[in-house]
Design a protein around this motif. Structure first.
Motif, PDB file in Angstrom:
ATOM      1  N   ASN A 239      72.299 -13.733 -12.925  1.00  0.00           N
ATOM      2  CA  ASN A 239      71.426 -14.865 -12.629  1.00  0.00           C
ATOM      3  C   ASN A 239      69.978 -14.519 -12.965  1.00  0.00           C
ATOM      4  OD1 ASN A 239      69.511 -16.165 -10.385  1.00  0.00           O
ATOM      5  ND2 ASN A 239      71.192 -17.588 -10.813  1.00  0.00           N
ATOM      6  N   SER A 240      69.332 -15.374 -13.741  1.00  0.00           N
ATOM      7  CA  SER A 240      67.983 -15.070 -14.235  1.00  0.00           C
ATOM      8  C   SER A 240      66.985 -14.882 -13.098  1.00  0.00           C
ATOM      9  CB  SER A 240      67.508 -16.181 -15.172  1.00  0.00           C
ATOM     10  OG  SER A 240      67.507 -17.431 -14.509  1.00  0.00           O
ATOM     11  N   ARG A 241      67.134 -15.641 -12.024  1.00  0.00           N
ATOM     12  CA  ARG A 241      66.196 -15.514 -10.909  1.00  0.00           C
ATOM     13  C   ARG A 241      66.332 -14.155 -10.225  1.00  0.00           C
ATOM     14  NH1 ARG A 241      65.175 -20.034  -6.195  1.00  0.00           N
ATOM     15  NH2 ARG A 241      63.710 -18.825  -4.949  1.00  0.00           N
ATOM     16  N   LYS A 242      67.571 -13.716 -10.038  1.00  0.00           N
ATOM     17  CA  LYS A 242      67.804 -12.406  -9.422  1.00  0.00           C
ATOM     18  C   LYS A 242      67.225 -11.288 -10.296  1.00  0.00           C
ATOM     19  CE  LYS A 242      70.444 -13.597  -5.837  1.00  0.00           C
ATOM     20  NZ  LYS A 242      70.105 -13.268  -4.427  1.00  0.00           N
ATOM     21  N   ILE A 243      67.466 -11.391 -11.593  1.00  0.00           N
ATOM     22  CA  ILE A 243      66.991 -10.351 -12.509  1.00  0.00           C
ATOM     23  C   ILE A 243      65.467 -10.354 -12.574  1.00  0.00           C
ATOM     24  CG2 ILE A 243      67.184  -9.421 -14.836  1.00  0.00           C
ATOM     25  CD1 ILE A 243      69.789  -9.486 -13.179  1.00  0.00           C
ATOM     26  N   MET A 244      64.869 -11.539 -12.528  1.00  0.00           N
ATOM     27  CA  MET A 244      63.407 -11.625 -12.530  1.00  0.00           C
ATOM     28  C   MET A 244      62.812 -10.958 -11.291  1.00  0.00           C
ATOM     29  SD  MET A 244      62.819 -15.506 -13.961  1.00  0.00           S
ATOM     30  CE  MET A 244      61.058 -15.487 -13.626  1.00  0.00           C
ATOM     31  N   MET A 245      63.473 -11.126 -10.159  1.00  0.00           N
ATOM     32  CA  MET A 245      62.996 -10.490  -8.929  1.00  0.00           C
ATOM     33  C   MET A 245      63.032  -8.971  -9.055  1.00  0.00           C
ATOM     34  SD  MET A 245      62.137 -12.883  -6.772  1.00  0.00           S
ATOM     35  CE  MET A 245      62.156 -12.049  -5.208  1.00  0.00           C
ATOM     36  N   LEU A 246      64.104  -8.456  -9.649  1.00  0.00           N
ATOM     37  CA  LEU A 246      64.217  -7.009  -9.844  1.00  0.00           C
ATOM     38  C   LEU A 246      63.166  -6.512 -10.832  1.00  0.00           C
ATOM     39  CD1 LEU A 246      68.109  -6.758  -9.968  1.00  0.00           C
ATOM     40  CD2 LEU A 246      66.633  -5.665  -8.271  1.00  0.00           C
ATOM     41  N   GLU A 247      62.925  -7.268 -11.874  1.00  0.00           N
ATOM     42  CA  GLU A 247      61.910  -6.893 -12.854  1.00  0.00           C
ATOM     43  C   GLU A 247      60.517  -6.926 -12.223  1.00  0.00           C
ATOM     44  OE1 GLU A 247      59.578  -6.158 -16.250  1.00  0.00           O
ATOM     45  OE2 GLU A 247      61.578  -5.572 -15.590  1.00  0.00           O
ATOM     46  N   PHE A 248      60.266  -7.937 -11.412  1.00  0.00           N
ATOM     47  CA  PHE A 248      58.969  -8.067 -10.740  1.00  0.00           C
ATOM     48  C   PHE A 248      58.704  -6.877  -9.813  1.00  0.00           C
ATOM     49  CE2 PHE A 248      56.180  -9.610  -7.344  1.00  0.00           C
ATOM     50  CZ  PHE A 248      55.134 -10.146  -8.090  1.00  0.00           C
ATOM     51  N   SER A 249      59.767  -6.343  -9.230  1.00  0.00           N
ATOM     52  CA  SER A 249      59.615  -5.211  -8.304  1.00  0.00           C
ATOM     53  C   SER A 249      59.592  -3.862  -9.019  1.00  0.00           C
ATOM     54  CB  SER A 249      60.758  -5.220  -7.286  1.00  0.00           C
ATOM     55  OG  SER A 249      61.994  -4.902  -7.914  1.00  0.00           O
ATOM     56  N   GLN A 250      59.668  -3.880 -10.376  1.00  0.00           N
ATOM     57  CA  GLN A 250      59.656  -2.663 -11.197  1.00  0.00           C
ATOM     58  C   GLN A 250      60.880  -1.777 -10.905  1.00  0.00           C
ATOM     59  OE1 GLN A 250      55.868  -0.621 -11.343  1.00  0.00           O
ATOM     60  NE2 GLN A 250      54.721  -2.529 -11.050  1.00  0.00           N
ATOM     61  N   TYR A 251      62.014  -2.417 -10.824  1.00  0.00           N
ATOM     62  CA  TYR A 251      63.273  -1.723 -10.528  1.00  0.00           C
ATOM     63  C   TYR A 251      63.585  -0.649 -11.569  1.00  0.00           C
ATOM     64  CZ  TYR A 251      68.301  -1.354  -9.340  1.00  0.00           C
ATOM     65  OH  TYR A 251      69.553  -0.921  -8.976  1.00  0.00           O
ATOM     66  N   LEU A 252      63.396  -0.974 -12.840  1.00  0.00           N
ATOM     67  CA  LEU A 252      63.696  -0.016 -13.905  1.00  0.00           C
ATOM     68  C   LEU A 252      62.706   1.144 -13.908  1.00  0.00           C
ATOM     69  CD1 LEU A 252      65.172   0.895 -16.477  1.00  0.00           C
ATOM     70  CD2 LEU A 252      63.712  -0.673 -17.782  1.00  0.00           C
TER      71      LEU A 252
END
Length: 419
Positions: A59-72
């Motif tokens: 889900n794009s929203r879930k992935i965006m949240m992870l990206e916003f939090s600098q998960y990678l």
């Protein structure tokens, strides 16, 4: 007017504050809570991947949240250990890289400059995953292809180029027929010496460490063919549990794969040696003869195949990138027709007299080719294809492949020579 789909993709401040991912990020990796982070937990990566990524079909929203939090940058890669990295760990990195490209992040690969010694292992793990046909969800197959598209589109990035160049070097010509390689060496004589040096190294090496990279694109193409064949009306797609799979997933995979091939063909660094592999694999012919391409569901697939066909026949020198002159293009066309007529003269001297004495303008039309080859039996057509170095030498497996090559050869000559 803001659509419902757009609203779902928008990440608001309220959504961030109320989202579970934000709470987990604050506890484990968010930059603004660095002093209170809990110890790294590899199981957390599996949990996030299963519940927040895979279960939601990325889900794009879930992935965006992870990206916003600098998960990678803050959690996945700094703690990456090749020997302990699970499928979920590797796939999580893939999904996050894809998200960066979706957001057009110019520094998508920047985080890999730290602990760069682990990148080759990670990249090879992704290549191995992309060849699997079982144990992966349809969304994972597509995510892996998207990652490859992004990787081959980043040849200007040193750390990525170092890995992708192994997949498109002259070594991939090992999968060509000997006769096909010789034809290429006649056009580019200086490549023969390079090939001989490469071949000697491959022969001398006790353990061929490059075999996987050398055969990777060939194997990926074969996987695509099997997926494409599974969409035939008489083929049933079943999962490991025996349930019938949704053909839409396979169609998406086919579309994404053709997109990958288009990128490989449109970039000179990757096209240089891969273009010969593309033609040798007859993948365009497979696509043109498939049932998918003539259905409503395959409309996008059809458009992508036409674009791939355009790039595959692009009038440039594959080695130098130099644009061919009109004279050179015409000479190539005449050589193709002449070679076909020579095959007719040599193999069917008595029955095809009318064909091999005609001038080029009387031969290079679809109607003329259909008239000459439409009534041939399969063995005769195969002999033609073998003479033109399109197929392997006649052997014991002939009965298994003659029906395919009958259609393949006709399509090949009609699309390549006929107008």
């Amino acid at each position: 007017m803001v659509t419902k789909r757009h609203q779902e993709a928008v990440v608001t401040r309220g959504a961030i504050e109320n989202d579970t991912i934000s709470a987990v990020a604050a506890k484990f990796w968010a930059p603004f809570t660095a002093e209170t982070h809990e110890n790294f937990d590899a199981k957390l990566i599996d949990t996030i991947y299963d519940n927040e990524m895979l279960k939601t079909s990325f889900n794009s929203r879930k992935i965006m949240m992870l990206e916003f939090s600098q998960y990678l940058e803050a959690y996945l890669w700094p703690n990456y250990v090749p020997e302990k990295a699970s499928k979920a760990w590797n796939m999580s990195i893939v999904v996050m890289i894809n998200e960066k490209f979706r957001e057009r992040n110019l520094d998508s690969w920047n985080c890999f400059t730290k602990k760069s010694e682990h990148f080759p292992h990670f990249f090879k793990s992704i290549l191995q995953l992309s060849l699997q046909e079982e144990g992966l969800a349809s969304s994972e197959h597509c995510a892996l292809l998207t990652f490859l598209v992004n990787a081959f589109g980043s040849v200007e990035t040193p750390i990525v180029h170092k890995e992708t160049r192994k997949l498109v070097s002259i070594e991939i010509w090992a999968g060509l027929l000997d006769s096909q390689r010789e034809d290429l060496f006649k056009k580019q004589k200086k490549l023969k010496k390079i090939w001989e040096n490469v071949r000697q190294k491959m022969t001398a090496a006790a353990a061929d460490n490059n075999e996987f990279e050398r055969t990777y694109l060939w194997n990926l193409i074969e996987k695509f063919k099997r997926v494409l064949n599974s969409l035939e009306p008489n083929e049933a797609q079943e999962s490991e549990e025996g349930e019938v799979r949704d053909p839409i997933d396979s169609i998406k995979y086919c579309e994404r794969f053709i997109e990958l091939l288009i990128d490989l063909e449109s970039i000179l660094q990757t096209r240089r040696f891969f273009n010969s592999v593309l033609h040798s694999s007859h993948i365009l012919t497979h696509c043109l003869l498939s049932s998918l391409i003539s259905t409503d569901a395959g409309s996008l697939f059809f458009q992508l195949v036409q674009l791939l066909k355009f790039y595959a026949r692009f009038e440039i020198d594959d080695l130098s990138g130099r644009q061919l002159t009109h004279k050179e293009v015409s000479e190539q066309h005449y050589q193709s027709v002449t070679r076909l007529q020579k095959a007719a003269f040599r193999l069917f001297n008595e029955t095809m007299k009318e064909f091999y004495v005609l001038n080029v303008s009387g031969v290079d039309t679809r109607r003329a080719l259909q008239k000459q080859f439409g009534d041939m039996n399969h063995a005769e057509v195969y002999r033609f294809a073998e003479y033109l170095h399109l197929v392997p030498a006649f052997g014991g497996t002939f009965r298994e492949i003659w029906s395919f090559f009958f259609g393949l050869f006709l399509r090949k000559i009609w699309t390549k020579i006929g107008r």
